[in-house]
Write an enzyme that holds these catalytic residues in place. Structure first.
Site, mmCIF file in Angstrom:
data_model
loop_
_atom_site.group_PDB
_atom_site.id
_atom_site.type_symbol
_atom_site.label_atom_id
_atom_site.label_comp_id
_atom_site.label_asym_id
_atom_site.label_seq_id
_atom_site.Cartn_x
_atom_site.Cartn_y
_atom_site.Cartn_z
ATOM 1 N N LYS A 14 25.752 72.872 -34.719
ATOM 2 C CA LYS A 14 25.762 72.300 -33.372
ATOM 3 C C LYS A 14 27.164 72.455 -32.832
ATOM 4 O O LYS A 14 28.131 72.323 -33.591
ATOM 5 C CB LYS A 14 25.440 70.802 -33.428
ATOM 6 C CG LYS A 14 24.014 70.480 -33.724
ATOM 7 C CD LYS A 14 23.805 68.978 -33.549
ATOM 8 C CE LYS A 14 22.642 68.507 -34.379
ATOM 9 N NZ LYS A 14 22.711 67.132 -34.794
ATOM 10 N N HIS A 182 28.384 57.720 -41.172
ATOM 11 C CA HIS A 182 28.263 57.462 -39.725
ATOM 12 C C HIS A 182 29.556 56.879 -39.163
ATOM 13 O O HIS A 182 29.542 56.232 -38.110
ATOM 14 C CB HIS A 182 27.148 56.426 -39.412
ATOM 15 C CG HIS A 182 25.756 56.957 -39.524
ATOM 16 N ND1 HIS A 182 24.712 56.151 -39.898
ATOM 17 C CD2 HIS A 182 25.234 58.174 -39.284
ATOM 18 C CE1 HIS A 182 23.595 56.855 -39.903
ATOM 19 N NE2 HIS A 182 23.890 58.085 -39.532
ATOM 20 N N ARG A 243 14.468 58.002 -45.816
ATOM 21 C CA ARG A 243 15.212 57.498 -46.985
ATOM 22 C C ARG A 243 14.804 56.063 -47.289
ATOM 23 O O ARG A 243 14.569 55.274 -46.374
ATOM 24 C CB ARG A 243 16.725 57.533 -46.717
ATOM 25 C CG ARG A 243 17.249 58.932 -46.547
ATOM 26 C CD ARG A 243 18.753 58.937 -46.324
ATOM 27 N NE ARG A 243 19.111 60.101 -45.539
ATOM 28 C CZ ARG A 243 19.980 60.087 -44.546
ATOM 29 N NH1 ARG A 243 20.622 58.977 -44.222
ATOM 30 N NH2 ARG A 243 20.232 61.194 -43.878
ATOM 31 N N GLY A 336 19.601 57.032 -31.884
ATOM 32 C CA GLY A 336 18.352 57.337 -31.173
ATOM 33 C C GLY A 336 17.443 56.133 -30.982
ATOM 34 O O GLY A 336 16.910 55.918 -29.889
ATOM 35 N N GLY A 338 18.385 52.776 -31.672
ATOM 36 C CA GLY A 338 19.196 51.676 -31.129
ATOM 37 C C GLY A 338 19.421 51.807 -29.629
ATOM 38 O O GLY A 338 19.488 50.808 -28.909
ATOM 39 N N GLU A 339 19.509 53.049 -29.144
ATOM 40 C CA GLU A 339 19.743 53.263 -27.707
ATOM 41 C C GLU A 339 18.439 53.263 -26.906
ATOM 42 O O GLU A 339 18.410 52.828 -25.758
ATOM 43 C CB GLU A 339 20.441 54.611 -27.475
ATOM 44 C CG GLU A 339 21.876 54.638 -27.964
ATOM 45 C CD GLU A 339 22.434 56.055 -28.031
ATOM 46 O OE1 GLU A 339 22.095 56.881 -27.165
ATOM 47 O OE2 GLU A 339 23.216 56.337 -28.963
HETATM 48 P P1 ADP Z 1 19.666 61.469 -36.187
HETATM 49 O O1 ADP Z 1 19.937 60.425 -37.238
HETATM 50 O O2 ADP Z 1 18.883 62.628 -36.687
HETATM 51 O O3 ADP Z 1 20.887 61.829 -35.352
HETATM 52 P P2 ADP Z 1 18.789 60.184 -33.735
HETATM 53 O O4 ADP Z 1 19.952 59.283 -33.586
HETATM 54 O O5 ADP Z 1 18.617 61.284 -32.757
HETATM 55 O O6 ADP Z 1 18.640 60.754 -35.195
HETATM 56 O O7 ADP Z 1 17.471 59.249 -33.685
HETATM 57 C C1 ADP Z 1 16.210 59.759 -33.907
HETATM 58 C C2 ADP Z 1 15.235 58.582 -33.891
HETATM 59 O O8 ADP Z 1 15.281 57.982 -32.580
HETATM 60 C C3 ADP Z 1 13.803 59.013 -34.143
HETATM 61 O O9 ADP Z 1 13.186 58.123 -35.064
HETATM 62 C C4 ADP Z 1 13.171 58.858 -32.771
HETATM 63 O O10 ADP Z 1 11.815 58.536 -32.846
HETATM 64 C C5 ADP Z 1 13.958 57.677 -32.227
HETATM 65 N N1 ADP Z 1 13.759 57.557 -30.788
HETATM 66 C C6 ADP Z 1 14.157 58.395 -29.799
HETATM 67 N N2 ADP Z 1 13.724 57.947 -28.592
HETATM 68 C C7 ADP Z 1 13.021 56.806 -28.833
HETATM 69 C C8 ADP Z 1 12.325 55.863 -28.023
HETATM 70 N N3 ADP Z 1 12.243 56.013 -26.720
HETATM 71 N N4 ADP Z 1 11.734 54.805 -28.623
HETATM 72 C C9 ADP Z 1 11.802 54.639 -29.965
HETATM 73 N N5 ADP Z 1 12.461 55.486 -30.791
HETATM 74 C C10 ADP Z 1 13.050 56.545 -30.239
#
Ligand code: ADP
Length: 405
Positions: A14, A182, A243, A336, A338-339
């Protein structure tokens, strides 16, 4: 000045290119090359003011991936730089700096040797990072590289919190201890929270919850990490996408004793714990929170159980960290899940009013991607949602290392 950030995973690269000056930090190009090592390698990229491009490309390894993205950035018509010397520094995300690194560093011969020494504790990730460094040396000769580690923010964890109660020799000889991960995200959101509180970070006690596919929680006392939920590897702690998080280690001994396939092939056991557990393992449906939520709507009992376990594991860590911090000023949600999930944030905060943790449901539901407070105005503990920006923190760190060298 332009700063290129590279995040080389085991099968992906990336990248983000920032234009940075004293007042402005602007993302001007970004992209991802995925499935490196497989037949169909995907390339998705965006250069500011250009239409997003997605294609299948013929790439064999990380060097070729970096070569491709540099060519693209230099493209006469569609590119965004005219000469490689416009790149001031390349910042590399490194997952595990082990005991060898306690700050971001300029890449030298010695640094590369130390990074190689960390291969044994993070074989897949650190090797990919190393390939990224070699690729930059080949394709961008003369452009400095800086390493920014996910473990460094956790360097302030005291020994009584990072040690495992195993024979001490295992720490001395094999460096087995909690490292935490993280860290770039926890660091970024805690700095952003301090800005939002309009107070110095060293005057705040915070709990940061990075909830994504991988999830971790960190206790930050006056700007310094006191503890974090991930451990020697990112397997420890919360229930995650695939995990298992915290389990009794005797389960592993039991499995090894009972099933010869695990004794004969340790990768199978590793896959069980890292790739087949968590939300996926319990629900049998998916590791993706959106799929779990859809299945809950359809009253799938295993999805309901997986979701309850996820929320419960987060609540437990929040309560423990609230205790060791002796109270907090703020609880921060990022990642993902949390936001993006107001529902998850609401359920985590439910019935924690004895800790002064209360959510403002309306404000929480209205979150639209910009960092904000989601607790009632008069709350003692503030709740915040902050979109993480690990690339920006890497770019800032990389620039600072070069400027101060
Ligand atoms: P990574 O750890 O791979 O960086 P991310 O921070 O992108 O992952 O988070 C991915 C997670 O966020 C997935 O479980 C996805 O389903 C969740 N996610 C993304 N958008 C939403 C949403 N609107 N509601 C609930 N979960 C979400």
């Amino acid at each position: 000045m332009k700063v290129l950030v590279l995040n080389c995973g085991s099968s992906s690269v990336k990248y983000t290119l920032f234009k940075m000056n004293d007042k402005d930090e602007k993302k001007i190009a970004w992209g991802i090359i995925e499935r490196i090592g497989l037949e169909d390698v995907y390339y998705k990229r965006q250069i500011i003011n250009c239409i997003e491009k997605k294609e299948t490309v013929n790439i064999k390894n990380h060097t070729e991936a970096v070569e491709l993205l540099i060519k693209d950035l230099l493209h006469k018509k569609k590119g965004i730089i005219s000469n490689i010397n416009e790149i001031f520094v390349v910042g590399h995300r490194v997952v595990n700096g082990g005991n060898k690194f306690s700050k971001s560093v300029l890449v030298t011969k010695n640094v590369k040797k130390n990074l190689k020494d960390c291969f044994s504790i993070a074989p897949l990730h650190n090797f990919a990072n190393y390939m990224g460094i070699l690729a930059v040396e080949k394709i961008l000769p003369g452009i400095p590289s800086v390493l920014v580690f996910d473990t460094v923010f956790h360097k302030t964890i005291p020994d009584y919190a990072y040690m495992y109660a195993l024979p001490y020799e295992l720490y001395k000889k094999d460096h087995i201890r909690k490292y935490g991960f993280h860290g770039i995200s926890h660091n970024y959101v805690s700095q952003k929270a301090a800005e939002m509180f309009d107070k110095p970070l060293n005057k705040l006690n915070l709990i940061t919850a990075h909830l994504g596919n991988g999830s971790s929680i960190t206790a930050i006392k006056k700007g310094k990490v006191l503890d974090t939920s991930m451990g020697f590897t990112p397997l420890q702690g919360l229930v995650m996408g695939t995990r298992c998080g915290d389990i009794d280690p005797a389960v592993i001994i039991y499995l090894l004793d009972k099933y010869s396939q695990y004794r004969n092939n340790i990768t199978l056991l590793n896959d069980l714990l890292n790739k087949k557990s968590g939300l996926l393992g319990i629900s049998g449906i998916s590791c993706d929170m959106r799929d779990i939520m859809q299945a809950i709507k359809n009253k799938n009992t295993k999805a309901i159980l997986a979701f309850k376990m996820f929320i419960y594991s987060i609540k437990k860590y929040i309560c423990a960290y609230y205790g060791i911090l002796n109270g907090i000023d703020g609880l921060i949600f990022t990642g993902g899940i949390g936001e993006n999930s107001a529902n998850v944030r609401e359920l985590i905060c439910k019935n924690l009013d004895s800790l002064n943790i209360k959510i403002n449901s309306k404000s929480n539901k209205n979150y639209s991607g910009v960092a904000k407070f989601v607790s009632p105005k008069n709350s003692i503990v503030k709740l915040l949602v902050i979109p993480t920006n690990e690339e920006l923190l890497i770019a800032r760190e990389s620039k600072n290392v070069i400027v101060s060298n």
